[in-house]
Design an enzyme around this catalytic site. Sequence first.
Site: not given
Lengths: 715, 715
Positions: B183, B205, B425-427, B496, B514, B520
């Site tokens: 990123e 980051n 969504h799985h963070e 990520e 991503e 974002e």
Amino acid sequence: MNYSKILFALAIALMLPTCGLEAQTVTSPNGNVAVRFSLSQDGVPTYEMTYKKREVIRPSHLGLELAKDKHASKGLEETSLMDGFTEEDCKRSTFDETWKPVWGETSTIRNHYNEMAVNLYQKAANRHITIRFRVYDYGMGLRYEFPQQADLNYFIIKEEHTQFAMTGDHTAYWIPGDYDTQEYETQITPLSGIRQRMKTAVDGNASQTVFSPTGVQTSLQMKTHDGLYINIHEAACVNYPTMHLNLDDKNMVFESWLTPDATGMKGYMQTPCQSPWRTVLVSDDARDMLACKLTLNLNEPCKIEDTSWIHPVKYCGVWWEMIAGNNTWNYTDDLPSVKLGETDYTKVKPNGRHGANNAEVRKYIDFAAKNHLDEVLVEGWDEGWEDWYGHSKDYVFDFVTPYPDFDIKALNDYAHSKGVKLMMHHETSASTQNYERHLGAAYDLMNKYGYDAVKSGYVGDIIPRGEHHYSQTINNHYLYCVTEAAKHHIMVNAHEAVRPTGLCRTWPNLVGNESARGTEYESFSGNEPYHTVILPFTRLQGGPMDYTPGILETQIGTWNPNKKDMYVHTTLVGQLALYMVMYSPLAMAADLPENYAKYDDAFQFIRDVPLDWDDTKYLEAEPAKYITVARKAKKTGDWYLGGKCDADGHQCSVKLDFLDKHAVYDCTIYADAKNADYKTNPKAYVITHRKVRRGDVLKFTEAPGGGFAVSMKRL
Amino acid sequence: MNYSKILFALAIALMLPTCGLEAQTVTSPNGNVAVRFSLSQDGVPTYEMTYKKREVIRPSHLGLELAKDKHASKGLEETSLMDGFTEEDCKRSTFDETWKPVWGETSTIRNHYNEMAVNLYQKAANRHITIRFRVYDYGMGLRYEFPQQADLNYFIIKEEHTQFAMTGDHTAYWIPGDYDTQEYETQITPLSGIRQRMKTAVDGNASQTVFSPTGVQTSLQMKTHDGLYINIHEAACVNYPTMHLNLDDKNMVFESWLTPDATGMKGYMQTPCQSPWRTVLVSDDARDMLACKLTLNLNEPCKIEDTSWIHPVKYCGVWWEMIAGNNTWNYTDDLPSVKLGETDYTKVKPNGRHGANNAEVRKYIDFAAKNHLDEVLVEGWDEGWEDWYGHSKDYVFDFVTPYPDFDIKALNDYAHSKGVKLMMHHETSASTQNYERHLGAAYDLMNKYGYDAVKSGYVGDIIPRGEHHYSQTINNHYLYCVTEAAKHHIMVNAHEAVRPTGLCRTWPNLVGNESARGTEYESFSGNEPYHTVILPFTRLQGGPMDYTPGILETQIGTWNPNKKDMYVHTTLVGQLALYMVMYSPLAMAADLPENYAKYDDAFQFIRDVPLDWDDTKYLEAEPAKYITVARKAKKTGDWYLGGKCDADGHQCSVKLDFLDKHAVYDCTIYADAKNADYKTNPKAYVITHRKVRRGDVLKFTEAPGGGFAVSMKRL
């Protein structure tokens, strides 16, 4: 925190009455043990301990060094929990309850202690911690507690600095401190001799990480010159790395040394949380070291509601023929390496020595059924053994795919038809992440075929690489396996895993561990004759050991010419005695069926000996010298006696004053014959039968490396 | 290997004819690209590459340095695979097939190359390896192959030393080399300028590990002074660490730099195995960089038999309102920390700003249904967000327990009743071991409620601690999740995670990643206007990106006073163009429903734009300047046009010679208005309708940071 705040805090500090010099003492219910807590001038928590007014632990510091880590809560990275404490208050209480273990040496255990919880405040970081002491008649436990609070939610432990200041150059029974193994021979030296002896004390292991020339493991047994027995260990090691002890051998001060993770950090903590208990056993009678249940008492009560599926297990198995014999775990010798799912075992040439084959397993099932053994362990049943070790191989086993010559359904059906169960074997090769990926399917397979116990193994270096067998993450892995197993009604016996700290009270499906040199070493370099009369003082403090005794053919060379010089360092009767002096609810009859056939009369004791007891009396004990114990069986009320000694032999007289009044017992005595000796004449034994009553006296002469075993069945 | 064997081997060596100076060349089907392989005097594998006779890669060494590690096969610990090679033989072949991707920019892809496999022998260690070259008309791939053999079964890679020797001080479009994140804003400097620029190129980051002042990531796009476009990347990175490039900026030689594990080692290999492909794209026409499918072609064919459940997904979601707005993922602000299973959310005070609540989700479901969007992403639906990040917390989410205000059954039922699906969504918070423990239950829950796609996230430092986002073990984790998901018929969009290398050919349920600065960042520090016209040359080489475009209200301050200075660095029309120039089968309409209501006429393009194409024509392209593309929709045969440029604006004329003969198309043109500018006048746009036929010419003026979008629906 900015400067003005610091100045303000200091101002407050000056206004407050300093209680840094105050001290509190908490004594045990009978007053024998006293622990005194105080804060030094600079606010360092300090404790000392006495037994019958004699100093056991000189003033010793308590505290934790925190890592300067970005993951630590903001602002706390640089402040350790070492000093600058003031005392807020001190809460005292007494606890006395009697609880029933699911299995054990006694049907009930009394948990009776006086407690003192000292609440401390560290102004510099606005943090509160509690140090809790529980003082028993035969020792004490202390732990750090970290309540949830605004300025202490997450922190990383760089090192714990819990001191145990010794009063002199005690005799220590120790093994080298290591992050990955406990499979060392116990050394017996003065504390001052550890550094010198370390050089020879460390022999090779599949995975080992020695960290200090004066680092030793717990449980550490010691004896003072004036006859005090002291033991340092830990209880309830959960979500925390295992503690070792590092000795300052100038001042004879031990300090905690935790097992690091791959990054060198030691513990990742989230409040509310606490450390394990740091325990010190003390008595002027060595028998108390064995009889006391302090480690179990400092663990949480059982968390399994229905424990009806947990039971003692006497078992035999396809094992000694590989460890001591020439049979193999691997199915073929033709594969330089294996890729599970790709390697086709139906196309390779069997080596003809694969132990876990249908015929061999049926032989053991028949043997177990004939001798009323509960289960049959089968190692080497699953694909992958051709390259299972030494390659840091991640996907090393899938725990569900049998070799072509192991018919998992047919063998389980056959076993069940004879009232026997098979025992599962999961060698993880220390690849814990691979094991966790397959754990659910592996346990499901066990449920499908009717296995209710698993022997797991962790040979070799841990994967995730850089982690250690005793680090926080891997300790959590072992417990994860135990709790997941409980959901599947599976009992766990984990080898090469962390040494136990009494968790079997909370999770009684953890029926066994290895975590020390087992009988397997008798087929390698051998165990010292005193090995099995020191383990009960040390390794067994935390829980039972799957020592795999019962090698009646002590001279391996008689059946395996490749090991003609290898022999078990006990007499034949000494092997029987191990079932008595090393308590375990899980006990193997480890020798080959054909060897038991040769000594069937002696094998009768192994057939008879119970694994779960109503009562236990340690009649004699001296570390690394001798242990004599009497146990009363659950249900039957039969009594059993056992004695084991070191290489010097032992004379022993037992007055049977514990037998039931007016009862008559059919007594069978298994004794070393005259001139029996573990080296020169190990298999000379005498079996005598008689009737005994309360008050009778039995005399025994234990041969060098020998012992005795007695069954007394109530008529 | 003992000395006598070594001497014997040397003797053999002297007898053999040395072929160290021989060389072979393999050329592409059209002859434009040629790769020459040779061995240096001391047996170092060497290659060089030309394009239309112009040198692209100067003679560059190939080889791997092995670790001196106890896990390596016996005797091999000290011998690297770097030199001492002789050539055994060299096999040539031609391959030409056309395959159909499950989704993509074209309905068929031709895979046409000439191959040369050089078999090498290293006498000193008696080892054989193969270096395989595949040469295409627009580039080449090479990889190392390690056959299974007596003396090479396991080895550990300390470093791979694959060189890419540049011919000059090219212009490079690069981001800093990092083990944990991509990123970063793309830097545009000469190769000689990387070292100096690195100091400012690295911004903060959540997890980052920069390893060298001249280390850069792949895909690395370059342009020579004489107009050659060169791109270095890798394909099919499986069971191997991700490759970075380190520049020797004296000699302009790049060398591979692999991502290490916690112990510093880089790859644990078991033969038979191979490295990923190391790829070099080259052309004198920048459009070839975008049109070529070399990365996909070097991956294995699809391994999923039934792909009927894999489909393009246009979605909206509860996301921008948190990223750019003031709503939160967490349910309450009262909890300093969370312990899953212990924290009782029914007893805490909601913060009133929790985005993923029933009413809000229903609003998005209604919006999706009304606008024919396929799915609705909901982030922050599950317990744990109060302390999910920055604490190296292992058990951070369980992926199955909703917050009290998210009724998972009712919301899915409501969505399905309207023909819409929810997107899971799985963070993971980069706690991969925790994710794997819960993966099965998490996917089962998705199946139970009818989710068929998951956005996963890996924010923060990896657990197991010491590992990196791009190490071999963690790369294996990402693929494990994708393959397990396939068993559950679940599509995966991992954020990520490691940058893709074309694995979506083999596992087409990997519909997005991503692995670069997404939209974002427009709500943080902003992306350069050229960001989206460089990503197709770099990041997108490996697979589609979930860039989350479609922010029509480019001035965030108009609805969020807390971000009044924040704005998207494109015009409104530029946002529409992103759906054309950045191909993805998974495309978000990321803005708030109320913002789309304000610009409903422009939103029509997002409603219309397909995500799966029969054909694609790149009409214009220059890295970081502009991209113009025409695409033909599957099924309908409609054509779409899109152009995007950097901050300089762009004039563009498109001759519609690709339309079907005699067909008439209803054409809608979305263009920047005169004086439109991403900074000063971003939302000035003009929508015009007309009919077009083959041969017509359309002219566009793209504003600074602007672009255009055109739909041409066949009548």
